[in-house]
Motif scaffolding. Structure first.
Motif, mmCIF file in Angstrom:
data_model
loop_
_atom_site.group_PDB
_atom_site.id
_atom_site.type_symbol
_atom_site.label_atom_id
_atom_site.label_comp_id
_atom_site.label_asym_id
_atom_site.label_seq_id
_atom_site.Cartn_x
_atom_site.Cartn_y
_atom_site.Cartn_z
ATOM 1 N N PRO A 17 0.808 -1.227 0.000
ATOM 2 C CA PRO A 17 0.000 0.000 0.000
ATOM 3 C C PRO A 17 0.842 1.278 0.000
ATOM 4 C CG PRO A 17 -0.765 -1.487 1.707
ATOM 5 C CD PRO A 17 0.464 -2.066 1.140
ATOM 6 N N LEU A 18 1.996 1.237 0.665
ATOM 7 C CA LEU A 18 2.883 2.395 0.634
ATOM 8 C C LEU A 18 3.422 2.638 -0.771
ATOM 9 C CD1 LEU A 18 4.955 1.999 3.905
ATOM 10 C CD2 LEU A 18 3.045 3.531 3.448
ATOM 11 N N PHE A 19 3.719 1.570 -1.497
ATOM 12 C CA PHE A 19 4.188 1.684 -2.877
ATOM 13 C C PHE A 19 3.105 2.288 -3.765
ATOM 14 C CE2 PHE A 19 5.201 -0.015 -7.086
ATOM 15 C CZ PHE A 19 6.539 0.308 -7.185
ATOM 16 N N ILE A 20 1.880 1.823 -3.604
ATOM 17 C CA ILE A 20 0.765 2.343 -4.402
ATOM 18 C C ILE A 20 0.492 3.809 -4.041
ATOM 19 C CG2 ILE A 20 -1.701 2.087 -4.862
ATOM 20 C CD1 ILE A 20 -1.240 -0.962 -4.490
ATOM 21 N N LEU A 21 0.558 4.143 -2.760
ATOM 22 C CA LEU A 21 0.369 5.522 -2.335
ATOM 23 C C LEU A 21 1.474 6.428 -2.881
ATOM 24 C CD1 LEU A 21 -1.176 7.581 -0.590
ATOM 25 C CD2 LEU A 21 0.324 6.911 1.292
ATOM 26 N N ARG A 49 12.279 12.064 -12.244
ATOM 27 C CA ARG A 49 11.013 11.435 -11.811
ATOM 28 C C ARG A 49 11.277 10.211 -10.946
ATOM 29 N NH1 ARG A 49 9.431 12.878 -17.401
ATOM 30 N NH2 ARG A 49 7.820 14.473 -17.190
ATOM 31 N N LEU A 50 12.245 9.403 -11.350
ATOM 32 C CA LEU A 50 12.590 8.213 -10.563
ATOM 33 C C LEU A 50 13.116 8.596 -9.193
ATOM 34 C CD1 LEU A 50 12.975 5.115 -10.430
ATOM 35 C CD2 LEU A 50 15.273 5.504 -11.328
ATOM 36 N N CYS A 51 13.965 9.611 -9.127
ATOM 37 C CA CYS A 51 14.509 10.060 -7.839
ATOM 38 C C CYS A 51 13.413 10.605 -6.925
ATOM 39 C CB CYS A 51 15.585 11.105 -8.064
ATOM 40 S SG CYS A 51 17.084 10.430 -8.790
ATOM 41 N N ILE A 52 12.467 11.322 -7.503
ATOM 42 C CA ILE A 52 11.347 11.835 -6.709
ATOM 43 C C ILE A 52 10.520 10.688 -6.158
ATOM 44 C CG2 ILE A 52 9.167 13.100 -6.852
ATOM 45 C CD1 ILE A 52 10.596 14.976 -8.836
ATOM 46 N N PHE A 53 10.281 9.675 -6.995
ATOM 47 C CA PHE A 53 9.514 8.510 -6.531
ATOM 48 C C PHE A 53 10.246 7.787 -5.405
ATOM 49 C CE2 PHE A 53 8.825 3.928 -6.740
ATOM 50 C CZ PHE A 53 7.482 3.891 -6.400
ATOM 51 N N ILE A 54 11.540 7.583 -5.556
ATOM 52 C CA ILE A 54 12.310 6.890 -4.520
ATOM 53 C C ILE A 54 12.315 7.689 -3.222
ATOM 54 C CG2 ILE A 54 14.650 6.162 -3.898
ATOM 55 C CD1 ILE A 54 14.983 5.300 -6.827
ATOM 56 N N ALA A 55 12.410 8.999 -3.327
ATOM 57 C CA ALA A 55 12.390 9.835 -2.122
ATOM 58 C C ALA A 55 11.041 9.760 -1.417
ATOM 59 C CB ALA A 55 12.715 11.273 -2.491
ATOM 60 N N ILE A 56 9.954 9.777 -2.178
ATOM 61 C CA ILE A 56 8.613 9.685 -1.577
ATOM 62 C C ILE A 56 8.417 8.321 -0.926
ATOM 63 C CG2 ILE A 56 6.146 9.593 -2.099
ATOM 64 C CD1 ILE A 56 6.671 11.719 -4.253
ATOM 65 N N PHE A 57 8.786 7.257 -1.639
ATOM 66 C CA PHE A 57 8.619 5.905 -1.105
ATOM 67 C C PHE A 57 9.493 5.698 0.134
ATOM 68 C CE2 PHE A 57 9.663 1.280 -1.280
ATOM 69 C CZ PHE A 57 8.398 0.816 -0.943
ATOM 70 N N GLY A 58 10.713 6.210 0.103
ATOM 71 C CA GLY A 58 11.593 6.097 1.261
ATOM 72 C C GLY A 58 11.063 6.860 2.463
ATOM 73 N N ALA A 59 10.518 8.051 2.223
ATOM 74 C CA ALA A 59 9.973 8.837 3.324
ATOM 75 C C ALA A 59 8.754 8.148 3.947
ATOM 76 C CB ALA A 59 9.595 10.229 2.835
ATOM 77 N N LEU A 60 7.896 7.596 3.113
ATOM 78 C CA LEU A 60 6.729 6.882 3.644
ATOM 79 C C LEU A 60 7.150 5.635 4.415
ATOM 80 C CD1 LEU A 60 4.187 7.100 0.681
ATOM 81 C CD2 LEU A 60 4.074 8.284 2.867
ATOM 82 N N LEU A 62 10.081 5.089 5.919
ATOM 83 C CA LEU A 62 10.730 5.471 7.172
ATOM 84 C C LEU A 62 9.731 5.978 8.202
ATOM 85 C CD1 LEU A 62 14.024 7.185 6.025
ATOM 86 C CD2 LEU A 62 13.770 5.048 7.276
ATOM 87 N N SER A 63 8.687 6.662 7.722
ATOM 88 C CA SER A 63 7.676 7.144 8.667
ATOM 89 C C SER A 63 6.889 5.996 9.289
ATOM 90 C CB SER A 63 6.721 8.104 7.971
ATOM 91 O OG SER A 63 5.909 7.419 7.042
ATOM 92 N N LEU A 64 6.792 4.886 8.584
ATOM 93 C CA LEU A 64 6.054 3.738 9.106
ATOM 94 C C LEU A 64 6.917 2.875 10.017
ATOM 95 C CD1 LEU A 64 3.358 2.144 8.904
ATOM 96 C CD2 LEU A 64 4.462 0.802 7.138
ATOM 97 N N TYR A 65 8.148 2.629 9.639
ATOM 98 C CA TYR A 65 8.984 1.683 10.360
ATOM 99 C C TYR A 65 9.929 2.304 11.364
ATOM 100 C CZ TYR A 65 7.378 -2.035 7.370
ATOM 101 O OH TYR A 65 6.601 -2.954 6.736
ATOM 102 N N LYS A 66 9.974 3.590 11.481
ATOM 103 C CA LYS A 66 10.894 4.204 12.445
ATOM 104 C C LYS A 66 10.218 4.456 13.763
ATOM 105 C CE LYS A 66 14.634 6.995 12.992
ATOM 106 N NZ LYS A 66 15.906 6.649 13.037
#
Length: 66
Positions: A17-21, A49-60, A62-66
């Motif tokens: 779901p984080l990936f889809i979001l 575009r790829l870097c923006i996607f990776i940054a968004i996915f990484g932030a989501l 980290l916000s879930l698992y930290k």
């Protein structure tokens, strides 16, 4: 936080779901940046575009698992 959750009896990893979001958020941000003309100033728009996607996915993630 659980590593997976049940949706109608099917175990789904929490990252799906984080990936889809993050795809949805990146699409929205991509349209805004395209409308503003930011991609005309970038050397490689697809890479940006790829870097923006990776940054968004990484932030989501980290916000879930930290």
């Amino acid at each position: 936080m659980p590593r997976e959750f049940a949706l109608f009896g099917i175990l789904i990893p929490t990252l799906l779901p984080l990936f889809i979001l993050s795809i949805g958020l990146q699409t929205l941000l991509d349209r805004v940046l395209g409308w503003l003309g930011v991609y005309r100033m970038v050397w490689h728009p697809s890479l940006a575009r790829l870097c923006i996607f990776i940054a968004i996915f990484g932030a989501l993630t980290l916000s879930l698992y930290k």
